[in-house]
Scaffold this active site. Structure first.
Site, mmCIF file in Angstrom:
data_model
loop_
_atom_site.group_PDB
_atom_site.id
_atom_site.type_symbol
_atom_site.label_atom_id
_atom_site.label_comp_id
_atom_site.label_asym_id
_atom_site.label_seq_id
_atom_site.Cartn_x
_atom_site.Cartn_y
_atom_site.Cartn_z
ATOM 1 C CB CYS A 1 54.030 45.132 32.050
ATOM 2 S SG CYS A 1 53.625 44.983 33.798
ATOM 3 C CG HIS B 1 50.803 43.221 29.980
ATOM 4 N ND1 HIS B 1 51.398 42.230 30.723
ATOM 5 C CD2 HIS B 1 50.550 44.245 30.837
ATOM 6 C CE1 HIS B 1 51.503 42.647 31.978
ATOM 7 N NE2 HIS B 1 50.997 43.858 32.072
ATOM 8 C CG ASN C 1 50.296 42.532 35.439
ATOM 9 O OD1 ASN C 1 51.267 42.003 34.895
ATOM 10 N ND2 ASN C 1 50.063 43.832 35.383
HETATM 11 N N1 COA Z 1 39.029 45.304 46.878
HETATM 12 C C1 COA Z 1 37.930 46.027 47.181
HETATM 13 N N2 COA Z 1 37.842 47.339 46.965
HETATM 14 C C2 COA Z 1 38.903 47.954 46.401
HETATM 15 C C3 COA Z 1 40.086 47.263 46.051
HETATM 16 C C4 COA Z 1 40.119 45.876 46.327
HETATM 17 N N3 COA Z 1 41.184 45.117 46.027
HETATM 18 N N4 COA Z 1 40.948 48.130 45.506
HETATM 19 C C5 COA Z 1 40.364 49.326 45.507
HETATM 20 N N5 COA Z 1 39.124 49.226 46.050
HETATM 21 C C6 COA Z 1 38.125 50.277 46.248
HETATM 22 C C7 COA Z 1 38.722 51.653 46.267
HETATM 23 O O1 COA Z 1 39.192 51.960 47.552
HETATM 24 C C8 COA Z 1 37.526 52.498 45.855
HETATM 25 O O2 COA Z 1 36.727 52.697 46.985
HETATM 26 P P1 COA Z 1 35.929 54.103 47.188
HETATM 27 O O3 COA Z 1 35.010 54.182 45.999
HETATM 28 O O4 COA Z 1 35.258 53.913 48.480
HETATM 29 O O5 COA Z 1 36.976 55.154 47.166
HETATM 30 C C9 COA Z 1 36.759 51.595 44.900
HETATM 31 O O6 COA Z 1 37.232 50.263 45.136
HETATM 32 C C10 COA Z 1 36.963 51.913 43.438
HETATM 33 O O7 COA Z 1 38.352 52.095 43.237
HETATM 34 P P2 COA Z 1 38.924 52.466 41.851
HETATM 35 O O8 COA Z 1 40.415 52.566 41.955
HETATM 36 O O9 COA Z 1 38.175 53.625 41.289
HETATM 37 O O10 COA Z 1 38.514 51.161 41.015
HETATM 38 P P3 COA Z 1 38.746 50.885 39.500
HETATM 39 O O11 COA Z 1 37.441 50.538 38.892
HETATM 40 O O12 COA Z 1 39.589 51.944 38.840
HETATM 41 O O13 COA Z 1 39.626 49.565 39.538
HETATM 42 C C11 COA Z 1 41.883 48.831 39.287
HETATM 43 C C12 COA Z 1 40.889 49.575 40.154
HETATM 44 C C13 COA Z 1 43.222 48.834 39.983
HETATM 45 C C14 COA Z 1 41.404 47.415 39.097
HETATM 46 C C15 COA Z 1 41.949 49.545 37.910
HETATM 47 O O14 COA Z 1 42.144 50.906 38.084
HETATM 48 C C16 COA Z 1 43.052 49.014 37.029
HETATM 49 O O15 COA Z 1 43.052 47.857 36.668
HETATM 50 N N6 COA Z 1 43.983 49.867 36.623
HETATM 51 C C17 COA Z 1 45.068 49.463 35.755
HETATM 52 C C18 COA Z 1 45.999 48.604 36.509
HETATM 53 C C19 COA Z 1 47.057 48.024 35.656
HETATM 54 O O16 COA Z 1 46.768 47.503 34.624
HETATM 55 N N7 COA Z 1 48.302 48.100 36.110
HETATM 56 C C20 COA Z 1 49.401 47.483 35.496
HETATM 57 C C21 COA Z 1 49.681 48.036 34.152
HETATM 58 S S1 COA Z 1 51.022 47.138 33.523
#
Ligand code: COA
Length: 342
Positions: free
Chosen positions: A115, A269, A299
């Protein structure tokens, strides 16, 4: 007064596939919801490349769009830098394929910074121009994520985030007086920042297929259970992204004796609206000075920054003379920023 070479961005362009996949469309494949995705990421929809369309093709089309919005002709390009994490082939990379599609005889190099790829591409283009080796450089960021992500429940924490697309910029050498450049008053790339931390490599990675074992490049089981799809520890990646993007912005502001108030537009980004908001909040950038299109595209990895720049030019926000700060973070970990007088 002596003269120096500045690197001016002469044109930006982008290309996105026609097919739109909404959050609601995703609910057909996995247990998710429009509300969850919007609330956690800010994404409403993303573009998906049609079967048979390649990453180099998207990059080529973005380059054509950039040429159509620039006075520089493709025959004048003397270097291509192309960034992707989803190349057409394991080797060669996409830069030579874009070069072949454009039919221009120049060196073409691939850049692997995920990215941060486009940000680093601008940094390298600037350095190449300042070294007086190249005059007109095409920088491309192109990615097709939809072919490698897992659209089942297991991959939902990754697959809802990404979309396909490409962007391009033409960076040209312009002779300017050194005095004007020092005062940052002339159009061009002013300063750049890059960073890496390989200790985070496996926190956001696609490790298979690969040559690090087991003995095969990819096994039948790995194909069957889709273990080639990207793996991400979302929470950790989120925190590193905010920290490193803030570090990059601070470095460029301090080095150039600027405050956030001096910046006309922050171009971050597009990974997650919560990451973008956290970074903007830290420097008190009002959101109307932040370019955001994550709701439409998700993204798009290396295409994310040029897509924002291209749309910002098209809608009249990025006009000549504006001071712009781009900032990126990606797998690697890698991060970077560019200070640009448009
Ligand atoms: N739909 C519904 N539920 C989902 C899901 C989806 N697409 N993806 C994950 N979940 C669930 C998980 O299983 C978890 O369930 P649980 O509480 O029963 O275990 C719950 O949602 C919370 O998951 P969590 O990973 O803690 O959520 P979060 O608030 O951290 O959000 C992301 C997840 C991926 C959106 C977030 O971590 C993120 O954006 N991270 C950075 C990603 C990024 O920028 N990557 C590229 C960098 S270049």
């Amino acid at each position: 007064m002596s003269e120096i070479y500045c690197s001016e961005i002469m044109g930006v362009g982008h290309f996105v596939p026609e097919r739109i996949m909404t959050n609601n469309d995703l609910t057909a494949f996995m247990d998710t919801s429009d509300a969850w995705i919007k609330e956690r990421t800010g994404i409403s929809e993303r573009r998906i490349a049609a079967t048979g369309v390649s990453t180099s093709e998207l990059g080529y089309k973005a380059a054509l769009n950039a040429f159509s919005r620039s006075d520089v002709k493709k025959e004048e390009i003397d270097l291509i830098i192309a960034a992707t994490l989803s190349p057409d082939y394991y080797f060669p990379g996409i830069a030579v394929l874009i070069q072949n599609r454009l039919q221009i005889p120049c060196p073409a190099i691939d850049l692997r910074a995920q990215c941060s790829g486009f940000s680093w591409g601008l940094t390298i283009a600037h350095a190449m121009i300042q070294s007086k080796q190249y005059k007109n450089i095409l920088v491309v960021g192109s990615d097709i994520h939809s072919r490698i992500i897992d659209f089942s429940d297991r991959g939902r924490n990754v697959s809802v985030l990404f979309g396909d697309g490409a962007g391009a910029a033409i960076v040209s050498a312009k002779k300017r007086s050194a005095e004007a450049h020092v005062k940052n008053k002339v159009s061009g790339i002013i300063d750049n920042y890059m960073g890496s931390d390989g200790s985070g490599a496996e926190l956001l990675a696609m490790t298979r297929p690969g040559l690090s074992g087991p003995e095969l490049f990819i096994t039948k089981e790995e194909v069957e259970n889709k273990s080639y799809s990207p793996y991400m520890e979302g929470g950790k990646v989120f925190k590193h992204a905010v920290t490193r993007m803030c570090e990059s912005i601070t470095a460029l502001l301090e080095r150039n004796h600027l405050t956030a108030d001096d910046i006309d537009f922050l171009v971050p980004h597009q990974a997650n609206i919560r990451i973008i908001s956290a970074v903007a909040e830290k420097f008190k950038f009002p959101m109307d000075k932040v370019i955001v299109n994550i709701h439409k595209y998700g993204n798009t990895t290396s295409a994310s920054l040029p897509l924002c720049l291209s749309e910002g030019v098209a809608d009249g926000r990025l006009t000549k003379g504006k001071l712009i700060l781009t900032v990126a973070f990606g797998s690697g970990f890698t991060w970077g920023a560019n200070l640009i007088r448009w």
